[in-house]
Design a protein around this motif. Structure first.
Motif, PDB file in Angstrom:
ATOM      1  N   THR A   1     -48.646   0.945  16.246  1.00  0.00           N
ATOM      2  CA  THR A   1     -48.367   2.316  16.665  1.00  0.00           C
ATOM      3  C   THR A   1     -47.708   3.098  15.542  1.00  0.00           C
ATOM      4  O   THR A   1     -47.136   2.528  14.609  1.00  0.00           O
ATOM      5  CB  THR A   1     -47.442   2.351  17.900  1.00  0.00           C
ATOM      6  OG1 THR A   1     -46.202   1.713  17.565  1.00  0.00           O
ATOM      7  CG2 THR A   1     -48.086   1.679  19.095  1.00  0.00           C
ATOM      8  N   LEU A   2     -47.796   4.420  15.655  1.00  0.00           N
ATOM      9  CA  LEU A   2     -47.223   5.332  14.675  1.00  0.00           C
ATOM     10  C   LEU A   2     -46.225   6.241  15.369  1.00  0.00           C
ATOM     11  O   LEU A   2     -46.402   6.585  16.541  1.00  0.00           O
ATOM     12  CB  LEU A   2     -48.330   6.190  14.048  1.00  0.00           C
ATOM     13  CG  LEU A   2     -49.463   5.438  13.375  1.00  0.00           C
ATOM     14  CD1 LEU A   2     -50.623   6.385  13.076  1.00  0.00           C
ATOM     15  CD2 LEU A   2     -48.970   4.793  12.098  1.00  0.00           C
ATOM     16  N   THR A   3     -45.208   6.665  14.647  1.00  0.00           N
ATOM     17  CA  THR A   3     -44.247   7.609  15.199  1.00  0.00           C
ATOM     18  C   THR A   3     -44.774   9.029  15.024  1.00  0.00           C
ATOM     19  O   THR A   3     -45.750   9.267  14.299  1.00  0.00           O
ATOM     20  CB  THR A   3     -42.893   7.504  14.468  1.00  0.00           C
ATOM     21  OG1 THR A   3     -43.078   7.916  13.101  1.00  0.00           O
ATOM     22  CG2 THR A   3     -42.323   6.101  14.535  1.00  0.00           C
ATOM     23  N   GLU A   4     -44.099   9.972  15.670  1.00  0.00           N
ATOM     24  CA  GLU A   4     -44.469  11.380  15.524  1.00  0.00           C
ATOM     25  C   GLU A   4     -44.360  11.808  14.056  1.00  0.00           C
ATOM     26  O   GLU A   4     -45.202  12.544  13.552  1.00  0.00           O
ATOM     27  CB  GLU A   4     -43.568  12.234  16.414  1.00  0.00           C
ATOM     28  CG  GLU A   4     -44.236  13.491  16.887  1.00  0.00           C
ATOM     29  CD  GLU A   4     -43.632  13.977  18.185  1.00  0.00           C
ATOM     30  OE1 GLU A   4     -42.530  14.537  18.154  1.00  0.00           O
ATOM     31  OE2 GLU A   4     -44.278  13.791  19.232  1.00  0.00           O
ATOM     32  N   LYS A   5     -43.343  11.302  13.381  1.00  0.00           N
ATOM     33  CA  LYS A   5     -43.159  11.623  11.961  1.00  0.00           C
ATOM     34  C   LYS A   5     -44.305  11.056  11.122  1.00  0.00           C
ATOM     35  O   LYS A   5     -44.806  11.727  10.219  1.00  0.00           O
ATOM     36  CB  LYS A   5     -41.818  11.075  11.481  1.00  0.00           C
ATOM     37  CG  LYS A   5     -41.462  11.480  10.082  1.00  0.00           C
ATOM     38  CD  LYS A   5     -40.051  11.047   9.737  1.00  0.00           C
ATOM     39  CE  LYS A   5     -39.668  11.620   8.393  1.00  0.00           C
ATOM     40  NZ  LYS A   5     -38.255  11.429   8.096  1.00  0.00           N
TER      41      LYS A   5
ATOM     42  N   CYS B   1     -50.646  10.138  23.558  1.00  0.00           N
ATOM     43  CA  CYS B   1     -49.588   9.280  23.043  1.00  0.00           C
ATOM     44  C   CYS B   1     -49.322   8.140  24.011  1.00  0.00           C
ATOM     45  O   CYS B   1     -49.844   8.102  25.126  1.00  0.00           O
ATOM     46  CB  CYS B   1     -48.307  10.084  22.832  1.00  0.00           C
ATOM     47  SG  CYS B   1     -47.556  10.636  24.373  1.00  0.00           S
ATOM     48  N   ILE B   2     -48.485   7.223  23.560  1.00  0.00           N
ATOM     49  CA  ILE B   2     -48.006   6.115  24.383  1.00  0.00           C
ATOM     50  C   ILE B   2     -46.514   6.346  24.558  1.00  0.00           C
ATOM     51  O   ILE B   2     -45.798   6.540  23.570  1.00  0.00           O
ATOM     52  CB  ILE B   2     -48.228   4.766  23.664  1.00  0.00           C
ATOM     53  CG1 ILE B   2     -49.696   4.553  23.350  1.00  0.00           C
ATOM     54  CG2 ILE B   2     -47.652   3.623  24.481  1.00  0.00           C
ATOM     55  CD1 ILE B   2     -49.940   3.431  22.356  1.00  0.00           C
ATOM     56  N   LYS B   3     -46.060   6.362  25.787  1.00  0.00           N
ATOM     57  CA  LYS B   3     -44.624   6.510  26.045  1.00  0.00           C
ATOM     58  C   LYS B   3     -44.068   5.162  26.464  1.00  0.00           C
ATOM     59  O   LYS B   3     -44.550   4.544  27.396  1.00  0.00           O
ATOM     60  CB  LYS B   3     -44.370   7.554  27.127  1.00  0.00           C
ATOM     61  CG  LYS B   3     -44.618   8.962  26.657  1.00  0.00           C
ATOM     62  CD  LYS B   3     -44.129   9.961  27.676  1.00  0.00           C
ATOM     63  CE  LYS B   3     -44.318  11.367  27.137  1.00  0.00           C
ATOM     64  NZ  LYS B   3     -43.820  12.369  28.081  1.00  0.00           N
ATOM     65  N   ILE B   4     -43.054   4.726  25.740  1.00  0.00           N
ATOM     66  CA  ILE B   4     -42.361   3.481  26.044  1.00  0.00           C
ATOM     67  C   ILE B   4     -40.894   3.875  26.224  1.00  0.00           C
ATOM     68  O   ILE B   4     -40.189   4.102  25.245  1.00  0.00           O
ATOM     69  CB  ILE B   4     -42.525   2.450  24.911  1.00  0.00           C
ATOM     70  CG1 ILE B   4     -44.011   2.197  24.630  1.00  0.00           C
ATOM     71  CG2 ILE B   4     -41.792   1.163  25.240  1.00  0.00           C
ATOM     72  CD1 ILE B   4     -44.293   1.412  23.372  1.00  0.00           C
ATOM     73  N   GLY B   5     -40.498   4.010  27.478  1.00  0.00           N
ATOM     74  CA  GLY B   5     -39.171   4.549  27.747  1.00  0.00           C
ATOM     75  C   GLY B   5     -39.120   5.981  27.242  1.00  0.00           C
ATOM     76  O   GLY B   5     -39.983   6.793  27.543  1.00  0.00           O
ATOM     77  N   ALA B   6     -38.140   6.277  26.415  1.00  0.00           N
ATOM     78  CA  ALA B   6     -38.023   7.623  25.834  1.00  0.00           C
ATOM     79  C   ALA B   6     -38.779   7.731  24.513  1.00  0.00           C
ATOM     80  O   ALA B   6     -38.904   8.812  23.954  1.00  0.00           O
ATOM     81  CB  ALA B   6     -36.555   7.955  25.619  1.00  0.00           C
ATOM     82  N   SER B   7     -39.308   6.619  24.030  1.00  0.00           N
ATOM     83  CA  SER B   7     -40.003   6.583  22.747  1.00  0.00           C
ATOM     84  C   SER B   7     -41.445   7.061  22.895  1.00  0.00           C
ATOM     85  O   SER B   7     -42.135   6.723  23.851  1.00  0.00           O
ATOM     86  CB  SER B   7     -39.977   5.151  22.213  1.00  0.00           C
ATOM     87  OG  SER B   7     -40.585   5.069  20.969  1.00  0.00           O
TER      88      SER B   7
END
Length: 75
Positions: free
Chosen positions: A11-15, A39-45
């Motif tokens: 996975t990649l971050t928004e940045k 996107c993939i949401k994992i908790g608040a991530s």
């Protein structure tokens, strides 16, 4: 983050995505909010897959011009 490191991650971050697209983090957030990139949401991530980024890029591509009719408006 180096390209080699990004390629190894699932996975990649928004940045990461912002850097790949040459836009701001805020632009990526807006694209997600508008439903243009998933996107993939994992908790608040919030994470993105490389496949989804590639799909988004492909969807933004403009069609190739038709060389037969290029320069002949209306045909």
């Amino acid at each position: 983050m180096s390209t080699a490191t990004q390629e190894q991650r699932i996975t990649l971050t928004e940045k990461d995505v912002a850097q790949m697209l040459g836009v701001s983090d805020r632009t990526v957030w807006q694209l997600r909010k508008d439903g243009k990139i998933r996107c993939i949401k994992i908790g608040a991530s919030v994470k993105y897959t490389r496949a989804e980024v590639d799909r988004f890029i492909e969807a933004q591509m403009t069609p190739l011009s038709d060389p037969v009719n290029e320069g002949n408006p209306g045909e």
